[in-house]
Motif scaffolding. Structure first.
Motif, mmCIF file in Angstrom:
data_model
loop_
_atom_site.group_PDB
_atom_site.id
_atom_site.type_symbol
_atom_site.label_atom_id
_atom_site.label_comp_id
_atom_site.label_asym_id
_atom_site.label_seq_id
_atom_site.Cartn_x
_atom_site.Cartn_y
_atom_site.Cartn_z
ATOM 1 N N TYR A 74 65.201 0.608 39.787
ATOM 2 C CA TYR A 74 64.441 0.665 38.538
ATOM 3 C C TYR A 74 63.849 -0.714 38.267
ATOM 4 O O TYR A 74 64.348 -1.742 38.737
ATOM 5 N N ASP A 75 62.790 -0.709 37.473
ATOM 6 C CA ASP A 75 62.164 -1.960 37.061
ATOM 7 C C ASP A 75 62.693 -2.452 35.719
ATOM 8 O O ASP A 75 62.650 -3.649 35.440
ATOM 9 N N HIS A 76 63.189 -1.528 34.894
ATOM 10 C CA HIS A 76 63.685 -1.881 33.568
ATOM 11 C C HIS A 76 64.911 -1.019 33.254
ATOM 12 O O HIS A 76 65.094 0.065 33.832
ATOM 13 N N ALA A 77 65.721 -1.517 32.321
ATOM 14 C CA ALA A 77 66.898 -0.779 31.876
ATOM 15 C C ALA A 77 67.033 -0.930 30.368
ATOM 16 O O ALA A 77 66.870 -2.031 29.826
ATOM 17 N N VAL A 78 67.329 0.204 29.696
ATOM 18 C CA VAL A 78 67.534 0.241 28.252
ATOM 19 C C VAL A 78 68.929 0.801 28.004
ATOM 20 O O VAL A 78 69.218 1.948 28.381
ATOM 21 N N LEU A 79 69.795 -0.003 27.384
ATOM 22 C CA LEU A 79 71.178 0.401 27.148
ATOM 23 C C LEU A 79 71.346 0.753 25.679
ATOM 24 O O LEU A 79 71.309 -0.124 24.817
ATOM 25 N N LEU A 80 71.546 2.035 25.396
ATOM 26 C CA LEU A 80 71.724 2.542 24.032
ATOM 27 C C LEU A 80 73.121 3.112 23.832
ATOM 28 O O LEU A 80 73.324 3.970 22.968
ATOM 29 N N ALA A 81 74.088 2.649 24.611
ATOM 30 C CA ALA A 81 75.466 3.127 24.510
ATOM 31 C C ALA A 81 76.393 1.928 24.372
ATOM 32 O O ALA A 81 77.117 1.572 25.319
ATOM 33 N N PRO A 82 76.408 1.265 23.205
ATOM 34 C CA PRO A 82 77.194 0.020 23.082
ATOM 35 C C PRO A 82 78.696 0.227 23.073
ATOM 36 O O PRO A 82 79.445 -0.678 23.440
ATOM 37 N N THR A 83 79.163 1.394 22.639
ATOM 38 C CA THR A 83 80.602 1.597 22.513
ATOM 39 C C THR A 83 81.235 2.210 23.753
ATOM 40 O O THR A 83 82.461 2.331 23.817
ATOM 41 N N ALA A 84 80.426 2.597 24.731
ATOM 42 C CA ALA A 84 80.973 3.223 25.938
ATOM 43 C C ALA A 84 81.777 2.201 26.724
ATOM 44 O O ALA A 84 81.349 1.061 26.921
ATOM 45 N N LYS A 85 82.956 2.599 27.168
ATOM 46 C CA LYS A 85 83.807 1.692 27.928
ATOM 47 C C LYS A 85 83.256 1.414 29.313
ATOM 48 O O LYS A 85 83.533 0.379 29.901
ATOM 49 N N ARG A 86 82.473 2.349 29.824
ATOM 50 C CA ARG A 86 81.865 2.158 31.132
ATOM 51 C C ARG A 86 80.484 2.791 31.117
ATOM 52 O O ARG A 86 80.226 3.768 30.421
ATOM 53 N N LEU A 87 79.571 2.194 31.883
ATOM 54 C CA LEU A 87 78.200 2.698 31.998
ATOM 55 C C LEU A 87 77.965 3.088 33.450
ATOM 56 O O LEU A 87 77.299 2.388 34.204
ATOM 57 N N GLY A 88 78.561 4.217 33.827
ATOM 58 C CA GLY A 88 78.471 4.632 35.216
ATOM 59 C C GLY A 88 79.136 3.605 36.111
ATOM 60 O O GLY A 88 80.291 3.213 35.892
ATOM 61 N N SER A 89 78.419 3.138 37.110
ATOM 62 C CA SER A 89 78.941 2.088 38.003
ATOM 63 C C SER A 89 78.462 0.698 37.603
ATOM 64 O O SER A 89 78.673 -0.264 38.351
ATOM 65 N N LEU A 90 77.857 0.609 36.427
ATOM 66 C CA LEU A 90 77.311 -0.676 35.996
ATOM 67 C C LEU A 90 78.407 -1.566 35.427
ATOM 68 O O LEU A 90 79.312 -1.110 34.737
ATOM 69 N N THR A 91 78.299 -2.842 35.715
ATOM 70 C CA THR A 91 79.174 -3.864 35.152
ATOM 71 C C THR A 91 78.299 -4.998 34.621
ATOM 72 O O THR A 91 77.086 -5.042 34.866
ATOM 73 N N ALA A 92 78.939 -5.905 33.907
ATOM 74 C CA ALA A 92 78.175 -7.054 33.408
ATOM 75 C C ALA A 92 77.596 -7.859 34.563
ATOM 76 O O ALA A 92 76.461 -8.355 34.488
ATOM 77 N N GLN A 93 78.334 -7.991 35.659
ATOM 78 C CA GLN A 93 77.841 -8.746 36.809
ATOM 79 C C GLN A 93 76.658 -8.051 37.473
ATOM 80 O O GLN A 93 75.684 -8.697 37.874
ATOM 81 N N SER A 94 76.723 -6.721 37.599
ATOM 82 C CA SER A 94 75.610 -6.001 38.227
ATOM 83 C C SER A 94 74.360 -6.048 37.355
ATOM 84 O O SER A 94 73.235 -6.110 37.874
#
Length: 462
Positions: A74-94
């Protein structure tokens, strides 16, 4: 309400239709797939601007930003799930790696933001208030009377991010529900919306009040021109607050999202060129030469490249430190979609390896850092000037010495001796005649004064 919604989307298509300069693929992460309807106005506006959205739930394990080969999906990412403990396989480092690779990121938070969202925000110089705290304003509460809905029109004067509608004196305020932000004092981070002076942050577990001035939304641009926006409120982009009476959330969300997704305020530099004032381009310049420098700049907005005009574009000639710094003049010679900047430079009286550099950084605009390495040589033996202005006193003294010597020689050679009288001439002649007799007399006198014994010895020897 539905009619107003479609009217607003139509206005976005007509007046703010734009595609990103870096790509159209957008990943949108929401708490659940059904929660996307809570942000339908915002997401529909993105689609109306020509972006390709892929909405995924936070619990979907297939959510990823990079493929198996490491390339961005993807070229851009929009995160609208602030309270979710996990965002799929995404981490802060990724997500940080995604930004380092040139991706753009819009992050939203809330009072109950997860540790991953808080860690991600700190990577870009933004610190969220303590978990469970929220912004309240009892003085300037919204029309509903809810102190938890902060109404703020304290926009930062950043024309590259915010439109003139929000920078006007009668700009509509933004309705905000969420957590306050503390922005670090770094040049890459710009707060675009601050809390009103009557608002403060109150933790849920006690009555302690944060007295520090807090921000509500901040934007961050890396040195490689990737862009990040951090909002302390996810509800800011919701249909509920966007449709509130007198709220400027629609316009504010459109401006921030256009900037983050690189649909505006993107600068491009091209055709860097330089030559002598005569038009010749040698392999190496000579010290003190007059050089003409030119560069083309363009700005991306409304799905096209346009001219960019500014009076503060400067050129530096550096060798460790700047030796020359000049402001470039802009012309329209580059074409309908380009602005040509031109500057006349006198090279310094110092030879070596120099760098022509334009390092143009302004809040909200893409960073321009173009450079070209050139060699500056000393004059050859036949290129030095015949006479040096600094040596004129020496030239004058040498010439004066030569003139004085010639004048003295002329006076000595061509001056006549004074004539002598007849009496003086006879005296000189008599003196010459008497001189031999005097000499003989003196010789006889010397002999007479010698002792007899000495004279006898001389006679015997003879």
């Amino acid at each position: 309400m539905r009619l107003a919604r479609w009217i607003w989307i139509g206005l976005c298509v007509a007046g703010a239709s734009a595609r990103s300069a870096t790509g159209r693929r957008v990943l949108v992460v929401v708490p659940t797939p059904g929660a996307a309807s809570d942000y339908s106005d915002f997401l529909d506006s993105l689609k109306a601007r020509g972006l390709e959205l892929e909405v995924r739930g936070a619990a979907n394990a297939s959510v990823a930003l990079h493929g198996g080969d490491g390339a961005r999906m993807y070229d851009h990412a929009v995160l609208l799930a602030p309270t979710a403990k996990r965002l799929g396989s995404l981490t802060a480092q990724s997500l940080v790696r995604f930004v380092d690779d040139g991706g753009n990121l819009l992050v939203t938070a809330s009072s109950d933001a997860s540790p991953m969202v808080r860690t991600l925000a700190t990577q870009f110089g933004v610190t969220l208030e303590k978990r469970g705290s929220r912004m309240v304003d009892h003085v300037g509460a919204s029309a509903s009377g809810d102190a938890g809905t902060v109404v703020s029109a304290r926009y930062a004067h950043v024309p590259a991010v915010l439109s003139q509608k929000l920078l006007a004196s009668d700009a509509p305020p933004v309705h905000f529900e969420g957590v306050g932000l503390r922005a670090a004092d770094i040049p890459l981070l710009v707060p675009v919306l601050s809390a009103p002076r009557t608002a403060y942050s109150v933790p849920v577990d006690d009555n302690a009040v944060s007295e520090a001035a807090l921000d509500l939304v901040s934007v961050f641009q890396t040195r490689s021109n990737a862009r990040v926006a951090v909002s302390g409120s996810t509800a800011l982009f919701s249909d509920r607050l966007m449709r509130a009476d007198g709220a400027g959330n629609r316009q504010f969300a459109a401006d921030v999202s256009q900037w983050v997704l690189q649909e505006k305020s993107v600068l491009r530099a091209s055709s860097l060129r330089h030559s002598l004032a005569t038009g010749e381009r040698p392999d190496h310049y000579r010290v003190g030469s007059d050089v003409v420098f030119e560069l083309d700049l363009a700005e991306f907005s409304n799905n096209a490249w346009h001219t960019y005009t500014a009076d503060d574009v400067q050129l530096e000639l550096t060798m460790l430190d700047p030796y020359v710094r000049v402001t470039l003049n802009h012309t329209q010679a580059g074409g309908a979609d380009l602005t040509t900047y031109r500057g006349d430079v006198r090279l310094p009286d110092r030879y070596g390896t120099f760098t022509f550099r334009i390092n143009y950084k302004r809040p909200g605009l893409s960073n321009i850092d173009v450079r070209d390495v050139v060699g500056i040589r000393p004059p050859r033996h036949d290129e030095y000037p015949r006479f040096l202005s600094a040596a004129y006193p020496y030239y004058t003294s040498a010439l004066a010495l030569a003139v004085g010597f010639l004048a003295l020689s002329a006076v000595w050679l061509w001056s006549a001796e004074p004539k002598q009288s007849s009496k003086a001439a006879s005296d000189v002649k008599s003196a010459c005649d008497v001189k031999p007799a005097t000499k003989a007399k003196s010789t006889s006198e010397e002999k007479s004064t010698e002792p007899k014994s000495k004279r006898k010895s001389k006679q015997k020897s003879s």
